[in-house]
Scaffold this active site. Structure first.
Site, PDB file in Angstrom:
ATOM      1  N   GLY A 288       0.812   3.333   0.660  1.00 51.70           N
ATOM      2  CA  GLY A 288      -0.908   2.715  -0.261  1.00 51.70           C
ATOM      3  C   GLY A 288      -2.075   3.968   0.227  1.00 51.70           C
ATOM      4  N   ALA A 289      -2.058   4.581   1.519  1.00 50.18           N
ATOM      5  CA  ALA A 289      -3.047   5.587   0.768  1.00 50.18           C
ATOM      6  C   ALA A 289      -3.151   6.972  -0.033  1.00 50.18           C
ATOM      7  CB  ALA A 289      -3.247   6.196   2.169  1.00 50.18           C
TER       8      ALA A 289
ATOM      9  N   LYS B 250      -4.699  -6.425   1.666  1.00 50.89           N
ATOM     10  CA  LYS B 250      -4.893  -5.943  -0.096  1.00 50.89           C
ATOM     11  C   LYS B 250      -4.767  -5.907  -1.326  1.00 50.89           C
ATOM     12  CE  LYS B 250      -6.818  -1.932   2.560  1.00 50.89           C
ATOM     13  NZ  LYS B 250      -6.520  -0.061   2.724  1.00 50.89           N
TER      14      LYS B 250
ATOM     15  N   PHE C  64     -13.970  -0.340  12.332  1.00 48.03           N
ATOM     16  CA  PHE C  64     -15.081   0.933  12.695  1.00 48.03           C
ATOM     17  C   PHE C  64     -16.195  -0.142  11.755  1.00 48.03           C
ATOM     18  CE2 PHE C  64     -14.565   2.548   8.501  1.00 48.03           C
ATOM     19  CZ  PHE C  64     -12.747   1.730   8.180  1.00 48.03           C
TER      20      PHE C  64
ATOM     21  N   ALA D 265      -6.191  12.086   6.419  1.00 45.50           N
ATOM     22  CA  ALA D 265      -6.193  11.417   6.145  1.00 45.50           C
ATOM     23  C   ALA D 265      -6.268  10.277   7.831  1.00 45.50           C
ATOM     24  CB  ALA D 265      -5.369  10.028   5.112  1.00 45.50           C
TER      25      ALA D 265
ATOM     26  N   GLN E  69     -15.909   5.915   1.877  1.00 47.02           N
ATOM     27  CA  GLN E  69     -15.702   4.630   1.623  1.00 47.02           C
ATOM     28  C   GLN E  69     -16.144   2.728   2.079  1.00 47.02           C
ATOM     29  OE1 GLN E  69     -13.639   1.609   2.846  1.00 47.02           O
ATOM     30  NE2 GLN E  69     -13.602   1.938   5.352  1.00 47.02           N
TER      31      GLN E  69
END
Length: 280
Positions: free
Chosen positions: A131-132, A71, A21, A222, A252
């Site tokens: 992770g989030a 990441k 996105f 989320a 973000q």
């Protein structure tokens, strides 16, 4: 958008990146501010990550977002890591001015929640320990929450994350438990970082109907596909304030934009482009 010899390039590296996105959101922002920038997505396989970072630096690329599966590994190829990104152990934004890595996922969630209420001095409950959750937990602590509790099906994983956040020195009170023992009675902010409720299982929720939502609760999910998850429908039906996952994506991205350019991101324009792209 006109691409010229002077155009500054920023972008995204990941594998895959085809459905990102970020390009429409950032390019809408650059166009609105009449900035000579373009945002491009680059599909980078894991074995090519070091070459990609070196190549981006050689090509004078100004900044990159980093997504799955890079990441963590990308931290090995940077000169400097932001303090909170170091605690999180993952980077999703690189600024090539000083080859510095940041993590804007957590700040994205915090900014989304703080549209509704301050996190400072609040009791926060996070469902999930992946992770989030890790990215959000450290920022929740940094922004002054009074208490943080992490719930997960795998309690050992919740305990490890709780210990890591506690050892950071950012917050004194961090607890953990099984997600089956959720109690919202003393919770000010509930955050779902699990994939429960994500398309196609849109009616699933991470909490039982028996978990009563009180009127002062704030609920952030989320998950952004669908936009209105089963959890957020529960919140709306209980007359509780919902915070949508798309807002985390928005903020973000805005934080990355501001790191790269030093300019305030045009939030309204970015949100319009994001909702249009996601069909919301």
């Amino acid at each position: 958008m006109e691409i010229k010899g002077s155009t500054n390039i920023v972008g995204l590296i990941g594998h895959p990146v085809e459905h990102s996105f970020s390009p429409p959101m950032h390019n809408a922002a650059f166009e609105k501010l009449n900035m000579d920038y373009a945002y491009v997505a680059f599909n980078v396989k894991p074995n090519d990550l070091e070459s990609a970072i070196n190549g981006a630096e050689a090509l004078n690329i100004k900044g990159l977002n980093v997504t799955i599966p890079h990441k963590i590994e990308v931290m090995n190829y940077l000169d400097e890591i932001d303090e909170v990104a170091q605690l999180i152990g993952a980077v999703n934004t690189i600024d090539f001015k000083n080859l510095k890595g940041y993590n804007t996922d957590g700040i994205g969630a915090v900014r989304a929640i703080e549209e509704v209420a301050s996190i400072k001095n609040k009791n926060v409950l996070i469902a999930g320990a992946g992770g989030a959750s890790r990215a959000i937990s450290f920022y929740i602590a940094k922004y002054g929450a009074d208490n943080l509790k992490i719930l997960n099906r795998n309690v050992e994983k919740a305990q490890k994350l709780a210990n890591d956040v506690s050892n950071s020195g950012l917050i004194d009170n961090v607890g953990f438990d099984s997600i089956n023992n959720m109690d919202l009675s003393d919770v000010d902010i509930l955050i779902n970082t699990t994939p429960v409720g994500m398309h196609p299982n849109v009616d699933d929720t991470p909490i039982a109907q028996a978990c009563d939502m009180h009127e002062d609760l704030i609920v952030f999910d989320a998950v952004y596909n669908p936009n209105e998850t089963g959890l957020l429908r529960q919140a709306i039906e209980a007359d509780v304030k919902p915070v949508y996952g798309i807002k985390m994506l928005l903020y973000q991205g805005a934080e990355s934009f501001e790191i790269w350019t030093g300019k305030k991101a045009p939030i309204d324009v970015m949100q319009e482009a994001l909702t249009k792209y996601l069909g919301l």
